[in-house]
Design an enzyme around this catalytic site. Structure first.
Site, PDB file in Angstrom:
ATOM      1  N   ASP A  13     -57.915 -45.682   1.564  1.00 26.51           N
ATOM      2  CA  ASP A  13     -58.327 -45.786   2.980  1.00 26.51           C
ATOM      3  C   ASP A  13     -59.761 -45.333   3.210  1.00 26.51           C
ATOM      4  O   ASP A  13     -60.104 -44.814   4.267  1.00 26.51           O
ATOM      5  CB  ASP A  13     -57.375 -44.986   3.891  1.00 26.51           C
ATOM      6  CG  ASP A  13     -55.939 -45.453   3.757  1.00 26.51           C
ATOM      7  OD1 ASP A  13     -55.747 -46.667   3.629  1.00 26.51           O
ATOM      8  OD2 ASP A  13     -55.031 -44.601   3.774  1.00 26.51           O
ATOM      9  N   HIS A  41     -56.012 -52.864   4.244  1.00 24.04           N
ATOM     10  CA  HIS A  41     -57.475 -52.970   4.273  1.00 24.04           C
ATOM     11  C   HIS A  41     -57.865 -53.555   5.629  1.00 24.04           C
ATOM     12  O   HIS A  41     -57.597 -54.718   5.903  1.00 24.04           O
ATOM     13  CB  HIS A  41     -57.974 -53.857   3.134  1.00 24.04           C
ATOM     14  CG  HIS A  41     -57.726 -53.270   1.774  1.00 24.04           C
ATOM     15  ND1 HIS A  41     -58.104 -53.888   0.602  1.00 24.04           N
ATOM     16  CD2 HIS A  41     -57.172 -52.094   1.400  1.00 24.04           C
ATOM     17  CE1 HIS A  41     -57.766 -53.126  -0.420  1.00 24.04           C
ATOM     18  NE2 HIS A  41     -57.191 -52.033   0.030  1.00 24.04           N
ATOM     19  N   PRO A 305     -49.322 -41.008  10.458  1.00 21.59           N
ATOM     20  CA  PRO A 305     -50.542 -40.209  10.620  1.00 21.59           C
ATOM     21  C   PRO A 305     -51.050 -39.796   9.240  1.00 21.59           C
ATOM     22  O   PRO A 305     -50.263 -39.377   8.392  1.00 21.59           O
ATOM     23  CB  PRO A 305     -50.083 -38.976  11.401  1.00 21.59           C
ATOM     24  CG  PRO A 305     -48.647 -39.176  11.725  1.00 21.59           C
ATOM     25  CD  PRO A 305     -48.131 -40.368  11.001  1.00 21.59           C
ATOM     26  N   LEU A 333     -69.301 -42.090   8.792  1.00 17.78           N
ATOM     27  CA  LEU A 333     -70.173 -40.952   9.113  1.00 17.78           C
ATOM     28  C   LEU A 333     -70.178 -40.706  10.622  1.00 17.78           C
ATOM     29  O   LEU A 333     -70.244 -39.562  11.084  1.00 17.78           O
ATOM     30  CB  LEU A 333     -71.601 -41.231   8.599  1.00 17.78           C
ATOM     31  CG  LEU A 333     -72.551 -40.042   8.677  1.00 17.78           C
ATOM     32  CD1 LEU A 333     -72.104 -38.918   7.740  1.00 17.78           C
ATOM     33  CD2 LEU A 333     -73.996 -40.450   8.337  1.00 17.78           C
TER      34      LEU A 333
HETATM   35  P1  GDP Z   1     -59.225 -49.317   2.894  1.00 18.74           P
HETATM   36  O1  GDP Z   1     -57.754 -49.233   2.651  1.00 18.74           O
HETATM   37  O2  GDP Z   1     -60.040 -48.579   1.901  1.00 18.74           O
HETATM   38  O3  GDP Z   1     -59.720 -50.733   3.075  1.00 18.74           O
HETATM   39  O4  GDP Z   1     -59.499 -48.562   4.300  1.00 18.74           O
HETATM   40  P2  GDP Z   1     -58.610 -48.726   5.651  1.00 18.74           P
HETATM   41  O5  GDP Z   1     -58.952 -50.022   6.265  1.00 18.74           O
HETATM   42  O6  GDP Z   1     -57.191 -48.401   5.393  1.00 18.74           O
HETATM   43  O7  GDP Z   1     -59.166 -47.494   6.502  1.00 18.74           O
HETATM   44  C1  GDP Z   1     -60.471 -47.444   6.954  1.00 18.74           C
HETATM   45  C2  GDP Z   1     -60.454 -47.459   8.492  1.00 18.74           C
HETATM   46  O8  GDP Z   1     -61.701 -47.029   8.974  1.00 18.74           O
HETATM   47  C3  GDP Z   1     -60.235 -48.817   9.099  1.00 18.74           C
HETATM   48  O9  GDP Z   1     -59.526 -48.675  10.293  1.00 18.74           O
HETATM   49  C4  GDP Z   1     -61.652 -49.334   9.356  1.00 18.74           C
HETATM   50  O10 GDP Z   1     -61.706 -50.260  10.424  1.00 18.74           O
HETATM   51  C5  GDP Z   1     -62.346 -48.063   9.724  1.00 18.74           C
HETATM   52  N1  GDP Z   1     -63.760 -47.979   9.317  1.00 18.74           N
HETATM   53  C6  GDP Z   1     -64.345 -48.384   8.171  1.00 18.74           C
HETATM   54  N2  GDP Z   1     -65.633 -47.987   8.131  1.00 18.74           N
HETATM   55  C7  GDP Z   1     -65.861 -47.298   9.280  1.00 18.74           C
HETATM   56  C8  GDP Z   1     -66.993 -46.590   9.804  1.00 18.74           C
HETATM   57  O11 GDP Z   1     -68.042 -46.499   9.197  1.00 18.74           O
HETATM   58  N3  GDP Z   1     -66.817 -45.971  11.003  1.00 18.74           N
HETATM   59  C9  GDP Z   1     -65.659 -46.018  11.706  1.00 18.74           C
HETATM   60  N4  GDP Z   1     -65.592 -45.380  12.860  1.00 18.74           N
HETATM   61  N5  GDP Z   1     -64.574 -46.662  11.240  1.00 18.74           N
HETATM   62  C10 GDP Z   1     -64.664 -47.293  10.029  1.00 18.74           C
HETATM   63 MG    MG Z   2     -56.043 -48.669   3.630  1.00 16.31          MG
END
Ligand code: GDP
Ligand code: MG
Length: 426
Positions: A13, A41, A305, A333
């Site tokens: 995540d 993702h 959560p 960030l």
């Molecule tokens: P993954 O499983 O590695 O692809 O990550 P996830 O999608 O499960 O979790 C990352 C979450 O953070 C998602 O809800 C994205 O939309 C969100 N996200 C990703 N990059 C950023 C960022 O730079 N800032 C914010 N606020 N949210 C982000």
């Molecule tokens: Mg994920």
């Protein structure tokens, strides 16, 4: 950039989907090489907001060919559902932009049952599985007790093969767990409703990739989860059941000789961990709730959560090593903008001794974090587009992490949308 892997450095995540979506502009092919429909993702772009589970994140970019490699847990039921959800939002998915390896093993209906039954049996010792059948699937794969997607083209042989597997699995279901057995009718129904519908997408993806490479196509490998969940290098037994590391990408993609030129490790600006297992930097109470809310830290697949904590330099440095990352994308960030003081774990104390080494999994429960605090920047950074626009405190935080993990941070993400990104050069 020619071949490149986008991998998680921590517990998953980290924002891999978000980075793949951004970077596919420069790639022709995206391959998922391990894991299954338990991934979440999240991608937000001009087409909308998507939570992708098994589909590679390149599916949202026109002209990109997406491959589900032989290393994935190919779950026909989940994949069809997901294809339905994504196409409903106006994305076209055809055999031209989605290809499934004929050597991918199929996740069978009883794998989900086995997952659920075993978690129930474990009760308060459960692993925190997403109950998508992933662990039973991979155990059966390594016992050679699954069928390959390509066997769907040999229906007579497949029927026999599935009958043998069913008889074997029914022993466990009925005699160990006291559950109901599967019948041949149930298997036929599964074949008709799900598995056979995927036939148009199934092909010899190894051959496709060999030719694509010859033609100079640029290939990206997209991982699920992160270093600390890797079956061999993670926090055993609280890992996933596949290798989440870039080194596995060539094997799991149908392209065993592939050379990976760049490994982009994705790191979140703080820690999160979903499910069970040791989590040294975990925060509790009101500060944890505040961070969870600020980051929207709820599982994309399960809505659970996420546990949250300070950025963990010890675990992240280890994660970078395991992935052999050549560059880092630091995400979220912007989430830290509300903090007066930003906590970072710089060492562990294990048995009274300070250490920078990530401990053996059994010793992790005894590790205590040494936390230092950075000044916060206390302003909205989500509109920043260049490094210089970031407040000095934010730049200091990023530079500190970069120095400690010994890998260049080339992308700083300040929002979930495709263009909320700051590029830095190596
Ligand atoms: P993954 O499983 O590695 O692809 O990550 P996830 O999608 O499960 O979790 C990352 C979450 O953070 C998602 O809800 C994205 O939309 C969100 N996200 C990703 N990059 C950023 C960022 O730079 N800032 C914010 N606020 N949210 C982000
Ligand atoms: Mg994920």
């Amino acid at each position: 950039m020619s071949n490149c892997a986008v991998v998680g450095i921590n517990w998953g995540d980290e924002g891999k989907g978000r980075m793949v979506d951004l970077l596919t502009e420069q790639y022709d092919i995206v391959i998922r090489f391990q894991g299954g429909g338990n991934a979440g993702h999240t991608v937000i772009n001009d087409k909308g907001k998507f939570a992708l589970h098994l589909l590679p994140s390149g599916i949202l970019r026109d002209g990109v060919v997406n491959i589900l490699g032989n290393g994935v847990a190919m779950d026909p039921e989940n994949l069809l559902k997901e294809i339905g959800q994504v196409t409903e939002k106006g994305v076209s998915i055809t055999p031209d932009n989605l290809k499934i390896s004929d050597r991918a093993s199929l996740l069978l209906p009883w794998h989900r049952d086995m997952d659920e039954l075993e978690e129930q049996r474990l009760a308060d010792k459960k692993f925190g599985s997403t109950k998508q059948g992933i662990a039973p699937f991979y155990s059966d794969k390594y016992q050679k007790k699954t069928v390959l997607a390509g066997e769907l083209f040999y229906p007579e042989e497949l029927k026999e093969h599935l009958k043998d597997l069913m008889e074997w699995k029914n022993l466990t279901l009925t005699k160990i767990y006291g559950a109901k057995p599967y019948t041949e009718e149930m298997i036929d129904e599964w074949l008709e409703s799900y598995a056979n519908k995927l036939k148009p997408f199934i092909t010899d993806t190894g051959l496709y990739l060999k030719e694509a490479q010859k033609a100079g196509k640029r290939i990206m490998f997209e991982a699920q989860l992160g270093s600390l969940r890797d079956l061999d290098y993670g926090i055993h037994p609280y890992t996933t059941s596949s290798n989440t590391t870039a080194a596995y990408a060539p094997i799991g993609s149908g392209f065993p000789g592939a050379k990976i030129d760049e490994v982009i490790g994705v790191v979140k600006a703080y820690s999160t961990c979903v499910g069970e297992g040791p989590f040294v930097c975990e925060m509790f109470g009101a500060p944890a709730d505040e961070l969870r809310e600020a980051g929207g830290e709820y599982g994309a697949k399960t809505g659970r959560p996420r546990r949250v904590g300070a950025l963990d330099i010890v675990a992240t440095r280890y994660g970078v090593e395991v992935q052999a990352a050549t560059q880092i994308a630091l995400t979220k960030l912007d989430v830290l903008s509300y903090m007066d003081k930003i906590p970072v774990c710089i060492h562990y104390i294990v048995n009274g001794e300070k250490t920078d080494r990530f401990p053996f999994p059994t010793a992790l429960k005894d590790a205590k974090p040494v936390i230092v605090y950075f000044d916060g920047w206390k302003c909205d950074i989500s509109k920043c587009k260049t490094w210089d626009e970031l407040p000095e405190q934010a730049r200091k935080y990023v530079e500190f992490i970069e120095k400690e993990i010994e890998c260049p941070i080339t992308y700083v993400s300040v929002g979930a949308e495709r263009d909320s990104i700051i590029l830095r050069t190596k």
